[in-house]
Write a protein that holds these residues in place. Structure first.
Motif, PDB file in Angstrom:
ATOM      1  N   HIS A 139       0.886  -1.158   0.000  1.00  0.00           N
ATOM      2  CA  HIS A 139       0.000   0.000   0.000  1.00  0.00           C
ATOM      3  C   HIS A 139       0.928   1.213   0.000  1.00  0.00           C
ATOM      4  CE1 HIS A 139      -3.340  -2.626   0.930  1.00  0.00           C
ATOM      5  NE2 HIS A 139      -2.638  -3.131   1.927  1.00  0.00           N
ATOM      6  N   LEU A 140       0.404   2.334  -0.469  1.00  0.00           N
ATOM      7  CA  LEU A 140       1.158   3.583  -0.454  1.00  0.00           C
ATOM      8  C   LEU A 140       0.493   4.550   0.509  1.00  0.00           C
ATOM      9  CD1 LEU A 140       1.687   4.149  -4.303  1.00  0.00           C
ATOM     10  CD2 LEU A 140       3.341   3.231  -2.660  1.00  0.00           C
ATOM     11  N   LYS A 141       1.290   5.222   1.293  1.00  0.00           N
ATOM     12  CA  LYS A 141       0.782   6.255   2.189  1.00  0.00           C
ATOM     13  C   LYS A 141       1.508   7.548   1.851  1.00  0.00           C
ATOM     14  CE  LYS A 141       0.581   7.623   7.048  1.00  0.00           C
ATOM     15  NZ  LYS A 141       1.258   8.896   6.810  1.00  0.00           N
ATOM     16  N   ALA A 142       0.732   8.547   1.476  1.00  0.00           N
ATOM     17  CA  ALA A 142       1.338   9.852   1.220  1.00  0.00           C
ATOM     18  C   ALA A 142       1.926  10.346   2.532  1.00  0.00           C
ATOM     19  CB  ALA A 142       0.297  10.826   0.683  1.00  0.00           C
ATOM     20  N   ARG A 143       3.173  10.740   2.496  1.00  0.00           N
ATOM     21  CA  ARG A 143       3.857  11.149   3.720  1.00  0.00           C
ATOM     22  C   ARG A 143       3.139  12.341   4.351  1.00  0.00           C
ATOM     23  NH1 ARG A 143       9.488  13.344   4.646  1.00  0.00           N
ATOM     24  NH2 ARG A 143      10.029  12.525   6.679  1.00  0.00           N
ATOM     25  N   ASN A 144       2.950  12.286   5.645  1.00  0.00           N
ATOM     26  CA  ASN A 144       2.230  13.303   6.396  1.00  0.00           C
ATOM     27  C   ASN A 144       0.782  13.454   5.930  1.00  0.00           C
ATOM     28  OD1 ASN A 144       4.554  13.922   7.930  1.00  0.00           O
ATOM     29  ND2 ASN A 144       5.285  15.202   6.248  1.00  0.00           N
ATOM     30  N   ALA A 145       0.218  12.377   5.387  1.00  0.00           N
ATOM     31  CA  ALA A 145      -1.182  12.371   4.947  1.00  0.00           C
ATOM     32  C   ALA A 145      -1.726  10.959   5.160  1.00  0.00           C
ATOM     33  CB  ALA A 145      -1.282  12.813   3.492  1.00  0.00           C
ATOM     34  N   ALA A 146      -2.677  10.559   4.350  1.00  0.00           N
ATOM     35  CA  ALA A 146      -3.351   9.274   4.543  1.00  0.00           C
ATOM     36  C   ALA A 146      -2.906   8.249   3.509  1.00  0.00           C
ATOM     37  CB  ALA A 146      -4.858   9.488   4.463  1.00  0.00           C
ATOM     38  N   ILE A 148      -3.210   5.771   0.372  1.00  0.00           N
ATOM     39  CA  ILE A 148      -3.798   6.012  -0.948  1.00  0.00           C
ATOM     40  C   ILE A 148      -4.957   5.054  -1.172  1.00  0.00           C
ATOM     41  CG2 ILE A 148      -3.371   5.989  -3.448  1.00  0.00           C
ATOM     42  CD1 ILE A 148      -2.060   8.345  -1.916  1.00  0.00           C
ATOM     43  N   LYS A 149      -6.053   5.634  -1.656  1.00  0.00           N
ATOM     44  CA  LYS A 149      -7.280   4.881  -1.916  1.00  0.00           C
ATOM     45  C   LYS A 149      -7.616   4.986  -3.403  1.00  0.00           C
ATOM     46  CE  LYS A 149      -8.686   6.317   2.660  1.00  0.00           C
ATOM     47  NZ  LYS A 149      -7.529   7.160   2.927  1.00  0.00           N
ATOM     48  N   LYS A 150      -8.509   4.128  -3.843  1.00  0.00           N
ATOM     49  CA  LYS A 150      -8.980   4.183  -5.230  1.00  0.00           C
ATOM     50  C   LYS A 150     -10.453   4.524  -5.214  1.00  0.00           C
ATOM     51  CE  LYS A 150      -9.715  -0.736  -5.090  1.00  0.00           C
ATOM     52  NZ  LYS A 150      -9.433  -2.033  -5.581  1.00  0.00           N
ATOM     53  N   GLU A 151     -10.837   5.348  -6.175  1.00  0.00           N
ATOM     54  CA  GLU A 151     -12.242   5.689  -6.322  1.00  0.00           C
ATOM     55  C   GLU A 151     -12.524   6.003  -7.786  1.00  0.00           C
ATOM     56  OE1 GLU A 151     -13.543   9.062  -4.091  1.00  0.00           O
ATOM     57  OE2 GLU A 151     -12.073  10.403  -4.959  1.00  0.00           O
ATOM     58  N   ILE A 152     -13.777   6.146  -8.106  1.00  0.00           N
ATOM     59  CA  ILE A 152     -14.163   6.455  -9.484  1.00  0.00           C
ATOM     60  C   ILE A 152     -14.274   7.970  -9.631  1.00  0.00           C
ATOM     61  CG2 ILE A 152     -15.914   6.141 -11.286  1.00  0.00           C
ATOM     62  CD1 ILE A 152     -14.468   3.575 -10.418  1.00  0.00           C
ATOM     63  N   THR A 163      -6.429   8.700  -4.577  1.00  0.00           N
ATOM     64  CA  THR A 163      -6.459   9.866  -3.702  1.00  0.00           C
ATOM     65  C   THR A 163      -6.215   9.439  -2.254  1.00  0.00           C
ATOM     66  OG1 THR A 163      -7.859  11.687  -2.912  1.00  0.00           O
ATOM     67  CG2 THR A 163      -8.985   9.676  -3.558  1.00  0.00           C
ATOM     68  N   ASP A 164      -5.880  10.379  -1.421  1.00  0.00           N
ATOM     69  CA  ASP A 164      -5.769  10.066   0.007  1.00  0.00           C
ATOM     70  C   ASP A 164      -7.005  10.556   0.755  1.00  0.00           C
ATOM     71  OD1 ASP A 164      -5.331  12.807  -0.022  1.00  0.00           O
ATOM     72  OD2 ASP A 164      -3.549  12.732   1.231  1.00  0.00           O
ATOM     73  N   LYS A 165      -8.044  10.953   0.027  1.00  0.00           N
ATOM     74  CA  LYS A 165      -9.239  11.526   0.648  1.00  0.00           C
ATOM     75  C   LYS A 165     -10.337  10.502   0.938  1.00  0.00           C
ATOM     76  CE  LYS A 165      -7.456  15.606   0.374  1.00  0.00           C
ATOM     77  NZ  LYS A 165      -6.579  15.978   1.424  1.00  0.00           N
ATOM     78  N   SER A 166     -10.760   9.728  -0.059  1.00  0.00           N
ATOM     79  CA  SER A 166     -11.873   8.804   0.137  1.00  0.00           C
ATOM     80  C   SER A 166     -11.739   7.627  -0.818  1.00  0.00           C
ATOM     81  CB  SER A 166     -13.204   9.522  -0.097  1.00  0.00           C
ATOM     82  OG  SER A 166     -13.281   9.967  -1.443  1.00  0.00           O
ATOM     83  N   GLY A 167     -12.513   6.582  -0.560  1.00  0.00           N
ATOM     84  CA  GLY A 167     -12.502   5.401  -1.412  1.00  0.00           C
ATOM     85  C   GLY A 167     -12.010   4.184  -0.662  1.00  0.00           C
ATOM     86  N   ASP A 168     -11.752   3.113  -1.413  1.00  0.00           N
ATOM     87  CA  ASP A 168     -11.246   1.861  -0.855  1.00  0.00           C
ATOM     88  C   ASP A 168      -9.724   1.868  -0.919  1.00  0.00           C
ATOM     89  OD1 ASP A 168     -13.881   0.855  -0.555  1.00  0.00           O
ATOM     90  OD2 ASP A 168     -13.899   0.210  -2.655  1.00  0.00           O
ATOM     91  N   ILE A 169      -9.080   1.311   0.084  1.00  0.00           N
ATOM     92  CA  ILE A 169      -7.620   1.260   0.111  1.00  0.00           C
ATOM     93  C   ILE A 169      -7.109   0.542  -1.135  1.00  0.00           C
ATOM     94  CG2 ILE A 169      -5.614   0.302   1.312  1.00  0.00           C
ATOM     95  CD1 ILE A 169      -7.079   0.824   3.936  1.00  0.00           C
ATOM     96  N   ALA A 170      -6.168   1.153  -1.831  1.00  0.00           N
ATOM     97  CA  ALA A 170      -5.593   0.590  -3.056  1.00  0.00           C
ATOM     98  C   ALA A 170      -4.449  -0.360  -2.702  1.00  0.00           C
ATOM     99  CB  ALA A 170      -5.086   1.707  -3.965  1.00  0.00           C
ATOM    100  N   THR A 171      -4.419  -1.483  -3.394  1.00  0.00           N
ATOM    101  CA  THR A 171      -3.333  -2.449  -3.249  1.00  0.00           C
ATOM    102  C   THR A 171      -2.528  -2.438  -4.539  1.00  0.00           C
ATOM    103  OG1 THR A 171      -4.699  -3.829  -1.813  1.00  0.00           O
ATOM    104  CG2 THR A 171      -2.777  -4.872  -2.821  1.00  0.00           C
ATOM    105  N   PHE A 172      -1.215  -2.261  -4.405  1.00  0.00           N
ATOM    106  CA  PHE A 172      -0.332  -2.167  -5.561  1.00  0.00           C
ATOM    107  C   PHE A 172       0.587  -3.383  -5.600  1.00  0.00           C
ATOM    108  CE2 PHE A 172      -1.514   2.112  -4.342  1.00  0.00           C
ATOM    109  CZ  PHE A 172      -1.942   2.644  -5.547  1.00  0.00           C
TER     110      PHE A 172
END
Length: 191
Positions: A139-146, A148-152, A163-172
């Motif tokens: 998973h990726l976490k934006a430093r000093n933020a949340a 990373i999630k995926k959304e439409i 985005t780091d705002k909303s959605g389901d946690i993205a798996t890379f």
């Protein structure tokens, strides 16, 4: 070689098994004409090779020719990474967040370039030192933020964004191509 150089690497990246790309690589060019849209879609937003199917209401892989997975140079700084694009579209730009927290391809911006922690399945920070094989799921976490999630991205694009705002946690998924790479040797994009 410094510890940061030892932890830097080049890898192909996918999200949930689907190759990644940018809006301008999957959407019709009319989406980027400012005179036709009240708020144009940014062409440099990170997406996947998928298209929205209104019947099933799902994102389905885009058919056609085989598309290569995006190649990224993960530049290490202590326990976080800057992600430089080594693929043709947006070659040498960086994954970074825009003013709305959405990932896109942007020029280097010094301390304003978004950096990321790699997280394991327990959401613990890891580096290349913790990746013994050539493949990894992170998973990726934006430093000093949340994280990373995926959304439409809604109307009119209906394509995936990150985005780091909303959605389901993205798996890379990462396929490590080279380890301990402080600077990419090639001056030409990977395909």
């Amino acid at each position: 070689m410094t510890k940061d150089q030892e932890r830097s690497f080049i890898a192909r990246i996918k999200c949930n098994g689907v190759n990644m790309t940018f809006f301008d690589q999957i959407l019709n060019s009319r989406h980027f004409e400012p005179q036709r849209l009240k708020s144009p879609i940014p062409p440099n937003i990170v997406s996947t090779f998928e298209a929205y199917d209104p019947v099933s209401r799902e994102l389905l892989p885009v058919g056609g020719r085989k598309r290569p997975a995006m190649v990224i140079h993960f530049w290490c700084y202590d326990d976080y990474y800057n992600m430089q694009i080594l693929s043709e579209a947006y070659y040498q730009k960086y994954f970074s967040k825009n003013e709305h927290g959405v990932l896109g391809a942007f020029p280097a911006a010094g301390g304003d370039t978004t950096s990321f922690n790699l997280l394991d399945s327990n959401q613990q920070i890891i580096t290349l030192d913790d990746l013994s094989g050539d493949t990894a799921t992170v998973h990726l976490k934006a430093r000093n933020a949340a994280i990373i999630k995926k959304e439409i991205w809604r109307d009119p694009a209906y394509s995936r964004c990150f985005t780091d705002k909303s959605g389901d946690i993205a798996t890379f998924e990462l396929k490590i191509l080279e380890r301990q790479v402080s600077s990419p040797a090639s001056s030409t994009p990977y395909s």
